[in-house]
Design a protein around this motif. Structure first.
Motif, short mmCIF file in Angstrom:
data_model
loop_
_atom_site.label_atom_id
_atom_site.label_comp_id
_atom_site.label_asym_id
_atom_site.label_seq_id
_atom_site.Cartn_x
_atom_site.Cartn_y
_atom_site.Cartn_z
N ALA A 251 -2.11 0.17 1.92
CA ALA A 251 -3.51 -0.23 1.95
C ALA A 251 -4.43 0.91 1.52
O ALA A 251 -5.52 0.67 0.99
N TRP A 252 -3.98 2.14 1.73
CA TRP A 252 -4.84 3.30 1.42
C TRP A 252 -4.71 3.76 -0.04
O TRP A 252 -5.38 4.70 -0.44
N VAL A 253 -3.86 3.12 -0.83
CA VAL A 253 -3.78 3.45 -2.25
C VAL A 253 -4.30 2.29 -3.10
O VAL A 253 -4.22 2.31 -4.31
N GLY A 254 -4.85 1.28 -2.43
CA GLY A 254 -5.30 0.10 -3.15
C GLY A 254 -6.46 0.36 -4.10
O GLY A 254 -6.41 -0.01 -5.28
N ASN A 255 -7.50 1.03 -3.59
CA ASN A 255 -8.68 1.24 -4.43
C ASN A 255 -8.40 2.09 -5.66
O ASN A 255 -8.86 1.76 -6.76
N GLY B 120 8.23 -5.25 -0.68
CA GLY B 120 7.00 -4.73 -0.12
C GLY B 120 6.02 -4.29 -1.18
O GLY B 120 4.81 -4.56 -1.09
N LEU B 121 6.52 -3.64 -2.23
CA LEU B 121 5.65 -3.19 -3.32
C LEU B 121 5.09 -4.37 -4.11
O LEU B 121 3.90 -4.39 -4.48
N PHE B 122 5.93 -5.38 -4.37
CA PHE B 122 5.45 -6.56 -5.09
C PHE B 122 4.34 -7.24 -4.30
O PHE B 122 3.33 -7.69 -4.86
N ASN B 123 4.53 -7.32 -2.99
CA ASN B 123 3.53 -7.94 -2.13
C ASN B 123 2.22 -7.15 -2.17
O ASN B 123 1.13 -7.73 -2.26
N LEU B 124 2.34 -5.84 -2.14
CA LEU B 124 1.16 -4.97 -2.17
C LEU B 124 0.39 -5.14 -3.48
O LEU B 124 -0.83 -5.36 -3.49
N VAL B 125 1.11 -5.07 -4.60
CA VAL B 125 0.46 -5.18 -5.90
C VAL B 125 -0.11 -6.59 -6.09
O VAL B 125 -1.23 -6.76 -6.61
N GLY B 126 0.64 -7.60 -5.66
CA GLY B 126 0.14 -8.97 -5.78
C GLY B 126 -1.14 -9.18 -4.99
O GLY B 126 -2.07 -9.85 -5.46
N SER B 127 -1.21 -8.60 -3.80
CA SER B 127 -2.43 -8.71 -2.99
C SER B 127 -3.60 -8.01 -3.67
O SER B 127 -4.74 -8.49 -3.65
N LEU B 128 -3.34 -6.85 -4.28
CA LEU B 128 -4.39 -6.15 -5.03
C LEU B 128 -4.92 -7.01 -6.17
O LEU B 128 -6.13 -7.09 -6.42
N GLN B 129 -4.01 -7.67 -6.87
CA GLN B 129 -4.43 -8.53 -7.97
C GLN B 129 -5.26 -9.70 -7.46
O GLN B 129 -6.22 -10.13 -8.11
#
Length: 545
Positions: A144-148, A269-278
């Motif tokens: 969550a802290w690398v999202g922006n 986990g990474l796919f979920n993170l990137v998908g949520s960012l998108q």
């Protein structure tokens, strides 16, 4: 006297009903998949599914849906807006299949092969699923802290086109096929949805509700769904009250799964993170700017709640925010979805609802959501970036094509221990000029490859070849470690092959591509410098004259 024009959000508006039907149906489909896969594929007893997994899912959905509804309401109050739409939220479909077939099923089969009883094997498989879910939640929470920073680096076309590829394949096409497989039932609800939201026609009741009611009537009236005493009795059996529990001891006992299946848990986990960012980028393009860190952190916390309370399945910010917003849904649809899904999972009434309300009754809403997402990929990006959007659609289409090909092979009787899928099939496909190995390569990590290829294309269009080179290097790095493209064969599937150097051919290809971009950047600067040298004498002559 000045009349105030301040707008304030409301907890519920009329069109939240339409949003509720769409999101509720999407969540319901995931729950039915979980029930069917856990009982049919994993051999879990009903007591495990309804007594442990579904209560854990209930809490994870309540936490996420309530939080995102509250976040939207607070945002509306701060900005004095009444058109804020809450982020949609639910079970992550990709992780659902990955953890069933690549974590829990292997653990169960290994346990049975070692002489463990079926009941104990199911227990071990469930514990493994809890640990995998916990690992995914930790990755999402830390990420969550690398999202922006990632959102600032990635062009909008790269973010939105990836979602468009998923929407046009894994969402829209499947329901389109189902519509035309049962046209008498499917076409009329689809027509109502299109008339309501594209044609802006208002009926006496919300369009989504009308479409669902018509779908139910047509399904039962045409015999697509009919009364069956045995099926109805089966649907009634799980009904009861199930109280969620904490399963920390089971998580601790199976902690070794984190290492044994790290190659599955990390990319999921990474796919979920990137998908949520998108999906956050998609919401911003639709007019709702949500802060990345708390939004992603809540997503990770929802997954951790699921694991601690008995669910093996991560949650995620859903694709489709612009669709829910276009439906007119605001805050209430998210909170209502949490309430209704929580009640279904905590009372075991999922099967009974599915018996009376067939998927065909509400699938038109989800199909429409897919259409809106794809359209947004083009309308919310600069028009000259349209080629990049098209490029970004392709990996998702390839991933879907690979899935269809493997489903066809399994339907033909392959993919069993007696007839496993093997690399020899690649040559058979090539006889019909189908390079299925390329589809298999694009399938693995297609969220990454779609975003990267679209980003590269954006920077080529902008003639910023250096940034295109940097993106190529990033692609080489991900490929080298197997986070995209690299795959291995199992009995019934091709799966991600995580490891040092597993994606060497693709990594080398991207490095060569990066060299090309850096050379092009140097050449462009060199030519520009020469043009200035050629122009300067003429300018001097003009000045002297």
């Amino acid at each position: 006297m000045e009349i105030s024009t301040v707008k304030a959000p409301r907890w519920f508006v009329r069109r939240d009903i339409d949003g509720l039907f769409g999101l509720f149906l999407d969540n319901l489909i995931q729950i039915l998949l979980i029930v069917n896969l856990c009982q049919g594929v994993l051999g879990f007893p009903p007591s495990l599914v309804y007594g442990r997994i579904l209560p854990g899912i209930a809490l994870s959905l309540i936490v996420g849906n309530f939080y995102y509804g509250w976040l939207a309401y607070q945002k509306g109050q701060r900005e004095q807006r009444d058109d804020i739409t809450a982020l949609p939220y639910g079970i992550n479909t990709v992780s659902l299949f990955a953890y069933v077939f690549l974590v829990m099923l292997p653990v169960r089969l290994t346990a049975i092969a070692q002489g463990t009883s079926s009941e104990q094997a199911a227990e071990l498989a469930w514990q493994a699923g809890l640990v995998a879910c916990l690992g995914s939640g930790l990755i999402e929470l830390v990420g969550a802290w690398v999202g922006n920073p990632l959102r600032r680096l990635a062009p909008r076309a790269a973010m939105l086109s990836t979602l468009g590829g998923i929407a046009i394949t894994f969402i829209a096409i499947g329901f389109l096929f189902r519509t035309f497989a049962n046209p008498v039932v499917g076409l009329v609800p689809l027509g109502v949805i299109l008339i309501t939201y594209f044609g802006q026609v208002r009926f006496a009741i919300p369009g989504g509700l009308l479409a669902v009611l018509l779908g139910i009537g047509l399904a039962w009236g045409t015999g697509l769904v009919s009364w069956d005493n045995a099926k109805f009795a089966t649907a009634l059996q799980p009904i009861g009250v199930y109280i969620p529990r904490l399963w920390l001891g089971d998580l601790w006992n199976s902690r070794a799964v984190l290492l044994d299946y790290f190659s599955i848990i990390l990319p999921m986990g990474l796919f979920n993170l990137v998908g949520s960012l998108q999906n956050l980028e998609s919401a911003e393009a639709a007019g709702d700017v949500y802060p990345a860190t708390p939004s992603l952190a809540a997503n990770g916390i929802g997954t951790l709640v699921a694991a601690i309370c008995g669910s093996c399945f991560p949650t995620t910010i859903y694709i489709g925010h612009p669709g829910w917003k276009a439906l007119g849904a605001r805050v209430g649809y998210s909170i209502l979805n949490g309430i209704f899904m929580g009640l279904l999972c905590l009372t075991g009434t999922v099967a009974m609802l599915a018996y009376f309300v067939p998927i065909e009754a509400g699938m038109a809403i989800v199909l429409w959501i897919g259409i809106v997402i794809v359209a947004q990929s083009f309308t919310a990006t600069p028009s000259h970036h349209a080629p990049a959007v098209v490029v970004g659609l392709l990996p998702g289409i390839a991933g879907w094509g690979a899935l269809i090909a493997k489903n066809a092979l399994r339907a033909a009787g392959l993919g069993t221990p007696e007839k496993p899928l093997t690399p020899a099939l690649i040559e058979q496909f090539k006889l019909s000029d189908t390079y299925i190995d390329g589809a298999f390569a694009l399938e693995q990590g297609f969220i990454f490859s779609a975003m990267i290829l679209a980003g590269i294309t954006v920077y080529i269009i902008e003639r910023d070849f250096r940034k295109a080179g940097y993106w190529s290097i990033a692609a080489a790095f991900l490929s080298w470690f197997g986070l995209m493209h690299s795959y291995r064969w199992t009995v019934a599937d091709t799966v991600v092959n995580l490891g040092f150097g597993t994606g060497t051919p693709w990594a080398v290809g991207y490095i060569l591509l990066a060299i090309l971009f850096f050379y092009t950047e140097w050449q462009a600067r060199h030519q520009k410098g020469n043009q200035k040298v050629v122009q300067s004498p003429s300018q001097d002559t003009f000045d002297r004259n």
